[in-house]
Design an enzyme around this catalytic site. Sequence first.
Site, PDB file in Angstrom:
ATOM      1  N   TYR A 180      -2.540  -5.407  -6.271  1.00 43.65           N
ATOM      2  CA  TYR A 180      -1.415  -4.541  -5.988  1.00 43.65           C
ATOM      3  C   TYR A 180      -0.744  -3.705  -7.193  1.00 43.65           C
ATOM      4  CZ  TYR A 180       1.734  -8.476  -7.372  1.00 43.65           C
ATOM      5  OH  TYR A 180       2.352  -9.517  -8.041  1.00 43.65           O
ATOM      6  N   GLU A 181       0.051  -2.617  -6.934  1.00 45.74           N
ATOM      7  CA  GLU A 181       0.720  -1.718  -7.950  1.00 45.74           C
ATOM      8  C   GLU A 181      -0.550  -0.954  -8.588  1.00 45.74           C
ATOM      9  OE1 GLU A 181       3.416  -1.527  -7.595  1.00 45.74           O
ATOM     10  OE2 GLU A 181       4.050  -3.532  -6.821  1.00 45.74           O
ATOM     11  N   GLY A 182      -1.465  -0.420  -7.666  1.00 42.09           N
ATOM     12  CA  GLY A 182      -2.554   0.111  -7.725  1.00 42.09           C
ATOM     13  C   GLY A 182      -3.617  -0.593  -8.362  1.00 42.09           C
TER      14      GLY A 182
ATOM     15  N   GLN B 258      -6.252   2.072 -11.647  1.00 41.78           N
ATOM     16  CA  GLN B 258      -5.768   2.200 -13.121  1.00 41.78           C
ATOM     17  C   GLN B 258      -6.928   2.893 -14.128  1.00 41.78           C
ATOM     18  OE1 GLN B 258      -2.696   1.401 -13.423  1.00 41.78           O
ATOM     19  NE2 GLN B 258      -2.540   1.167 -11.177  1.00 41.78           N
TER      20      GLN B 258
ATOM     21  N   ARG C 136       3.933  -1.564 -12.823  1.00 47.73           N
ATOM     22  CA  ARG C 136       2.363  -1.672 -13.562  1.00 47.73           C
ATOM     23  C   ARG C 136       2.652  -2.603 -14.789  1.00 47.73           C
ATOM     24  NH1 ARG C 136       0.494   4.355 -11.749  1.00 47.73           N
ATOM     25  NH2 ARG C 136       0.041   3.463  -9.731  1.00 47.73           N
TER      26      ARG C 136
END
Length: 596
Positions: free
Chosen positions: A442-444, A449, A298
């Site tokens: 991506y990555e949440g 977030q 992140r």
Amino acid sequence: MGQYVAPIRDMQFVLHEFLKVEDQLKELPAHAETDADIINAVLEEGAKFTSEVLFPLNHSGDREGCTHDPVAKTVTTPKGFKEAYKQYVEGGWAALACDPEFGGQGLPVVLNNSFYEMLNSSNQAWTMYPGLSHGAYECLKEHGTDEQKRLYLPKLVSGEWTGTMCLTEPHCGTDLGMLRSKAIPEADGSWTITGNKIFISAGEHDMSDNILHLVLARVPDAPEGSKGISLFLVPKFLPKEDGSVGERNPITCGAIEEKMGIHGNSTCQMNLDGAKGWIIGQPNKGLNAMFVFMNAARLGVGMQSLGLTEIAYQNALTYAKDRIQMRSLSGVKAPDKQADPIIVHPDVRRMLLTAKAYAEGARAFTSYIALQIDRELNHPDEEVRKECADEVALLTPIVKAFITDNGWIATSEAMQVYGGHGYISEWGMEQYVRDARINLIYEGTNTIQSLDLLGRKILMDNGAKLRKFGDKIRAFVEENGTDEAMSEFVTPLGDLGEKVGKLTMEIGMKAFQNQDEVGAAAVPYLRVVGHMVYSYFFAQMAKIALEKQDSGDNFYKAKLATARFYFARLQPETATLIRQARSGAASLMALDADLF
């Protein structure tokens, strides 16, 4: 195809004048010998590598993309990628911030962070290959067994082997509790793993000798949901005892995704057909271990958007100074030409300054976070380490979401500066827009977030971590509140800090009655807090610039002008965002799903 010049002057300003890293690092035994000369030398060499080796491959890599051989189940990266990676490894760049125990150079994270900005500016798609490896290194270093560390970490540190994170499956993305991949224990202590993963960045390629996949799967009789997830290390090639590459493991690429952007990075569908793996940490505790990798990723995604913001700004600026169109509204500025350079037009300047401010704000923010990570890992005082860890946890979702939101805005504005040429591939600007768009997802996703920030990081501890950060802001405001020259920065900073406190309390009270209030407010709330963080850093940087604006160095005049633009044109967005966050869930949830 444009150019890239690493912004070393601004990096040095952030590191040496704003953060005073040399003094900070002296408090950390592991980095006490890292001085300004070492930092500057690494920045200069990093600038050469990224501008001379990686940047020339960015556009060609995007046009060529990766090639999948369905028979051999291999992936070939674009021309020049493999050779550039060899230079990267030979130059020791993979080992920059890694532990000397495993062959690393032991330099601080804050320095590695600046280098990664350069990598991402010059070639985000290429950078994802070694970038993911660093996350795998961090995860194994914290949760791996001694044997796993001995066998795998030196290879990751040297860059001989790379790493991936295998989370997503065709039927589930963010909701990892739904994943179906299975792991069956074997008598020799290994596990046999079956399942399918999708969207695996750098899942298969030809750049390194081996790829270490960190795979989430379920063991027999695992609890339902996220509490029943375990983490496994699954190598592409099974290593021999001496560390050399052995037989092929049945974890293979079934296809690579056809994507909107980052074509130079292979986004793979990975099939595990009875692949051999080893558990990392404890059964059913895999998410706890994987969060080390996920949080590193992140922060890394935030760095990707900072890099794209900077490169898009640089090239839009060059174009704006060269391209002539119309005359200035306030009178001719280039009488020797048929028209004036477009940089004379107010709205072109707005677009350029938006990208410039978002790049400089993100540079200060991410460097600050990286320094806090160094302090979290290495400070001799346990209480300081805990405070730094809490602050990094609080701010990580803002790094990921706020910087990537701003990167999308900035690259779009930079493309707009080019007019019609911005939409044409040969100029290279449209690639930055396409590449930047994935970073919000991506990555949440940025919504995830935002929920993490408001729901988990703030409301779950009744705002304790946020109040500690707010205390720093209040101290700065009180210290500089009587300085008339600072009032244009301190007054809006103090005002926003108070509004964030009130907004947080209001949302928290609503959430007691209806949890949907958190979901309804989270996205605008994160942007409000993001602006509070940027306001704090821009105010500090403006103070330095005010003190040195008459030094004869125009850098400080430019820094001051950028800070003034930020407070005049970008920070006022918070007024609208606060109204949105306060508007509640009713307007979002009242309409029946069948009526959409």
